[in-house]
Scaffold this motif. Structure first.
Motif, PDB file in Angstrom:
ATOM      1  N   ALA A   1      54.155 -45.613  54.147  1.00 11.78           N
ATOM      2  CA  ALA A   1      53.389 -44.678  53.316  1.00 11.78           C
ATOM      3  C   ALA A   1      52.819 -45.390  52.090  1.00 11.78           C
ATOM      4  CB  ALA A   1      54.273 -43.506  52.899  1.00 11.78           C
ATOM      5  N   THR A   2      53.656 -46.243  51.475  1.00 11.40           N
ATOM      6  CA  THR A   2      53.208 -46.984  50.292  1.00 11.40           C
ATOM      7  C   THR A   2      52.036 -47.901  50.651  1.00 11.40           C
ATOM      8  OG1 THR A   2      55.485 -46.908  49.491  1.00 11.40           O
ATOM      9  CG2 THR A   2      53.999 -48.470  48.408  1.00 11.40           C
ATOM     10  N   ARG A   3      52.151 -48.561  51.799  1.00 12.04           N
ATOM     11  CA  ARG A   3      51.080 -49.460  52.233  1.00 12.04           C
ATOM     12  C   ARG A   3      49.816 -48.659  52.551  1.00 12.04           C
ATOM     13  NH1 ARG A   3      54.262 -52.329  55.815  1.00 12.04           N
ATOM     14  NH2 ARG A   3      53.327 -51.145  57.531  1.00 12.04           N
ATOM     15  N   THR A   4      49.975 -47.544  53.254  1.00  8.72           N
ATOM     16  CA  THR A   4      48.821 -46.694  53.578  1.00  8.72           C
ATOM     17  C   THR A   4      48.137 -46.223  52.304  1.00  8.72           C
ATOM     18  OG1 THR A   4      49.960 -45.929  55.566  1.00  8.72           O
ATOM     19  CG2 THR A   4      48.095 -44.610  54.815  1.00  8.72           C
ATOM     20  N   CYS A   5      48.947 -45.841  51.323  1.00  9.11           N
ATOM     21  CA  CYS A   5      48.408 -45.380  50.041  1.00  9.11           C
ATOM     22  C   CYS A   5      47.587 -46.476  49.364  1.00  9.11           C
ATOM     23  CB  CYS A   5      49.557 -44.922  49.155  1.00  9.11           C
ATOM     24  SG  CYS A   5      49.024 -44.293  47.558  1.00  9.11           S
ATOM     25  N   ALA A   6      48.095 -47.700  49.428  1.00  7.02           N
ATOM     26  CA  ALA A   6      47.379 -48.830  48.828  1.00  7.02           C
ATOM     27  C   ALA A   6      46.052 -49.070  49.548  1.00  7.02           C
ATOM     28  CB  ALA A   6      48.248 -50.089  48.877  1.00  7.02           C
ATOM     29  N   ASP A   7      46.079 -48.932  50.884  1.00  7.00           N
ATOM     30  CA  ASP A   7      44.838 -49.089  51.652  1.00  7.00           C
ATOM     31  C   ASP A   7      43.787 -48.085  51.201  1.00  7.00           C
ATOM     32  OD1 ASP A   7      46.009 -51.079  53.123  1.00  7.00           O
ATOM     33  OD2 ASP A   7      46.513 -49.796  54.838  1.00  7.00           O
ATOM     34  N   TYR A   8      44.224 -46.830  51.055  1.00  4.75           N
ATOM     35  CA  TYR A   8      43.276 -45.792  50.658  1.00  4.75           C
ATOM     36  C   TYR A   8      42.829 -45.937  49.216  1.00  4.75           C
ATOM     37  CZ  TYR A   8      43.186 -43.433  55.061  1.00  4.75           C
ATOM     38  OH  TYR A   8      42.956 -43.141  56.376  1.00  4.75           O
ATOM     39  N   SER A   9      43.726 -46.404  48.356  1.00  2.00           N
ATOM     40  CA  SER A   9      43.315 -46.672  46.972  1.00  2.00           C
ATOM     41  C   SER A   9      42.185 -47.678  46.966  1.00  2.00           C
ATOM     42  CB  SER A   9      44.494 -47.228  46.166  1.00  2.00           C
ATOM     43  OG  SER A   9      45.500 -46.256  46.050  1.00  2.00           O
ATOM     44  N   GLY A  10      42.334 -48.706  47.790  1.00  5.63           N
ATOM     45  CA  GLY A  10      41.288 -49.734  47.902  1.00  5.63           C
ATOM     46  C   GLY A  10      39.990 -49.148  48.427  1.00  5.63           C
ATOM     47  N   ALA A  11      40.113 -48.318  49.462  1.00  7.27           N
ATOM     48  CA  ALA A  11      38.919 -47.715  50.056  1.00  7.27           C
ATOM     49  C   ALA A  11      38.209 -46.796  49.059  1.00  7.27           C
ATOM     50  CB  ALA A  11      39.303 -46.932  51.316  1.00  7.27           C
ATOM     51  N   LEU A  12      38.993 -46.055  48.270  1.00  2.00           N
ATOM     52  CA  LEU A  12      38.396 -45.133  47.292  1.00  2.00           C
ATOM     53  C   LEU A  12      37.646 -45.897  46.204  1.00  2.00           C
ATOM     54  CD1 LEU A  12      41.221 -42.459  46.829  1.00  2.00           C
ATOM     55  CD2 LEU A  12      38.996 -42.129  47.936  1.00  2.00           C
ATOM     56  N   ARG A  13      38.178 -47.095  45.854  1.00  3.84           N
ATOM     57  CA  ARG A  13      37.504 -47.888  44.809  1.00  3.84           C
ATOM     58  C   ARG A  13      36.137 -48.368  45.263  1.00  3.84           C
ATOM     59  NH1 ARG A  13      42.730 -49.579  43.294  1.00  3.84           N
ATOM     60  NH2 ARG A  13      42.734 -51.272  44.792  1.00  3.84           N
ATOM     61  N   LEU A  14      35.957 -48.457  46.589  1.00  2.14           N
ATOM     62  CA  LEU A  14      34.667 -48.930  47.116  1.00  2.14           C
ATOM     63  C   LEU A  14      33.604 -47.836  47.113  1.00  2.14           C
ATOM     64  CD1 LEU A  14      35.890 -51.040  50.174  1.00  2.14           C
ATOM     65  CD2 LEU A  14      35.223 -51.844  47.900  1.00  2.14           C
ATOM     66  N   LEU A  15      34.032 -46.594  46.921  1.00  2.00           N
ATOM     67  CA  LEU A  15      33.053 -45.497  46.920  1.00  2.00           C
ATOM     68  C   LEU A  15      32.283 -45.483  45.606  1.00  2.00           C
ATOM     69  CD1 LEU A  15      35.115 -42.534  48.463  1.00  2.00           C
ATOM     70  CD2 LEU A  15      33.524 -44.064  49.626  1.00  2.00           C
ATOM     71  N   ARG A  16      31.091 -44.937  45.677  1.00  2.00           N
ATOM     72  CA  ARG A  16      30.256 -44.823  44.493  1.00  2.00           C
ATOM     73  C   ARG A  16      30.908 -43.856  43.503  1.00  2.00           C
ATOM     74  NH1 ARG A  16      25.341 -41.807  44.295  1.00  2.00           N
ATOM     75  NH2 ARG A  16      25.875 -41.218  46.404  1.00  2.00           N
ATOM     76  N   LYS A  17      30.845 -44.208  42.233  1.00  2.00           N
ATOM     77  CA  LYS A  17      31.414 -43.356  41.174  1.00  2.00           C
ATOM     78  C   LYS A  17      30.644 -42.031  41.114  1.00  2.00           C
ATOM     79  CE  LYS A  17      33.272 -43.118  36.646  1.00  2.00           C
ATOM     80  NZ  LYS A  17      33.586 -41.690  36.888  1.00  2.00           N
TER      81      LYS A  17
END
Lengths: 326, 326
Positions: free
Chosen positions: A207-223
């Motif tokens: 879960a922690t790893r999945t969360c980190a993956d999604y945190s990374g993916a969210l940072r790539l989205l436009r503000k």
């Protein structure tokens, strides 16, 4: 019951009156529709109360029912009144969803400060959307502080839920590997907070790893303009162990406060109200085709068109003449 | 010109009359719409001629204009009359598409057995779809043997083209590596034949490899009842060197013959006619909202809803009352 009496009881937080009012807005009978519109308008005038509307999407298997049960209970322990509504156009087919929901959320369904209402039995998403939106208005008038609007994410239902929510939460399960769980980009872009559930026992590390993956993916989205620094964000929770719920609620409140102060909260509600107004006009125009006589005419002309006896254009004109005269 | 005279001239294969008739169906004026419907119906009665409607999708860069120029010329050399229509909802914005198309297909545009008509200038896909579908009916009445309906595949335009075609062809460019070119699965599933263009010069080997990749991908799709053994299939062509065009045409004919004999050809046309009839009725109902008075009312009520002065439900009812009275 008289509309005035019913609306007074709803505003006075009478649960049976609320259930009855929701049954009324769920009806598609023309006279019920009119009464429902009058009721909603009346309640809106009587109660200026505003709830926090939280949209929640999660596919089967992510532990959505357990999350709603835990999170809903947590909110009531904070002294809040919580309503749970659903947008699930498939519930008409699968059936038994009332029993299913109440069984799966046994503790919450017996909580006097919680109100659970399953998705209306309509196979058409447009119908489910309107009725749920009106049920939101009724729950708001009945003084609920938080309204959770859940969906399993069939077809366009996430968009529908996001269009009637102040916050949109995406609930996910821990996933093996570093692969994102096939979450469509459009859904990610709608999310304000991603919660990776089941961060407990054997799955905690995943879960922690999945969360980190999604945190990374969210940072790539436009503000987005409606987001303060750090949002949208991903967090882990364990609905089972009731872990992370307070932190998640804190983040939801922080985001809401920021949006209220920046004017985005009111702006989003205004845009949503306008969207639903336009949508409702369109749906009503198309609903003319659902009357029995119109369906019969559509079917007859459709057969003639299919057989090549007339052109789609000519048949359409004939149909419109029929509707205008009828 | 009188509708009767115009329809006779169209059926008599008068190109100027055909161009004029298409201009008429492209008009959104109410009186023109009525005349257009009468014209289409009249032509349908006068000419039982049936063309082969080929939908063709290809993004900019795959050499679509060159392909249409080469393939269209090839077909005319077989003694066939060819019409080229387009569904491109963006052409209204980009402008100049008439000049563009005719310049890019110089040889074909001067061919007496070919007729090229660019996409109608409408920003709304529904409008482009209806007008193109009606232009197809006119070209069919004017005795064309093959109608190529092309699209660049913006938004839903491939679906629209597939819904008015007997065959749907996807044109692709050779791609480096073994990676599929981000073609959406839904588009792949609509294709009857995939043509990998530019199988010439330096790109020939890449084109062959790309074709093999797509052949593999197509084999993974579920078998459709409307396909004989071996379809859908991928092939290479070189529009520039006019290579593979005869083979591609052979496959299109084989598929068409099989479908005619199996009843799928007529079945698809019947289903399409019915679909467009229903679509046109719906579009016409919604078009009521486009009248200036309706737009003004929608805008006024929309503002009231956004300001919270009234509910979406109440405003929608008010709007419908306005439309009924108007």
């Amino acid at each position: 019951m008289d509309t005035q009496v019913l609306s007074e009881k709803v505003v006075a937080q009478d649960r049976r009156a609320l259930a009855r009012a929701i049954t009324l807005v769920e009806s598609s009978r023309a006279d019920h529709r009119e009464t429902a519109a009058a009721l909603i308008e009346d309640i809106r005038r009587k109660s200026p109360h505003q709830a926090l509307r939280i949209g929640l999407s999660g596919t089967p298997g992510v532990g959505k029912s357990t999350f709603i049960e835990s999170f809903g209970t947590f909110l009531t322990e904070q002294g809040l009144r919580v309503a749970v509504l659903a947008v699930d156009p498939s519930s008409a087919r699968s059936g038994g969803s009332i029993l299913g929901d109440k069984t799966r959320m046994e503790r919450l369904s017996r909580n006097p400060n919680a109100f659970i209402r399953p998705s209306p039995s309509q196979s058409h998403l447009g119908g489910v959307a309107r009725r749920t939106r009106e049920a939101v208005a009724l729950c708001e008038g009945a003084g609920f502080d938080v309204i959770l609007i859940e969906t399993v994410g069939v077809g366009q239902s996430e968009t529908v839920v996001a269009e009637m929510s102040d916050l949109f939460i995406l609930l996910l399960a821990p996933a093996g590997g570093d692969e994102l769980q096939g979450v469509k980009r459009g859904i990610m872009e709608m999310a304000d907070i991603i919660l990776v559930n089941k961060a407990d026992g054997d799955l905690k590390a995943t879960a922690t790893r999945t969360c980190a993956d999604y945190s990374g993916a969210l940072r790539l989205l436009r503000k987005r303009p409606q987001d303060p620094e750090g949002f949208p964000k991903a967090m882990t929770v364990s609905a089972l162990e009731e872990d992370g719920l307070a932190k998640a609620w804190e983040e939801m409140q922080a985001l809401t406060t920021w949006r209220r102060e920046a004017g985005h909260f009111a702006g989003r509600r205004a845009a949503q109200a306008r969207f639903w107004f336009e949508e409702e006009v369109k749906q009503a125009l198309l609903a003319q085709l659902q009357a029995p006589s119109a369906r019969a005419a559509m079917d007859q002309l459709g057969q003639e068109v299919a057989q090549g006896a007339t052109s789609p254009t000519a048949a359409a004109q004939q149909m419109l003449d029929t509707l205008t005269k009828g």
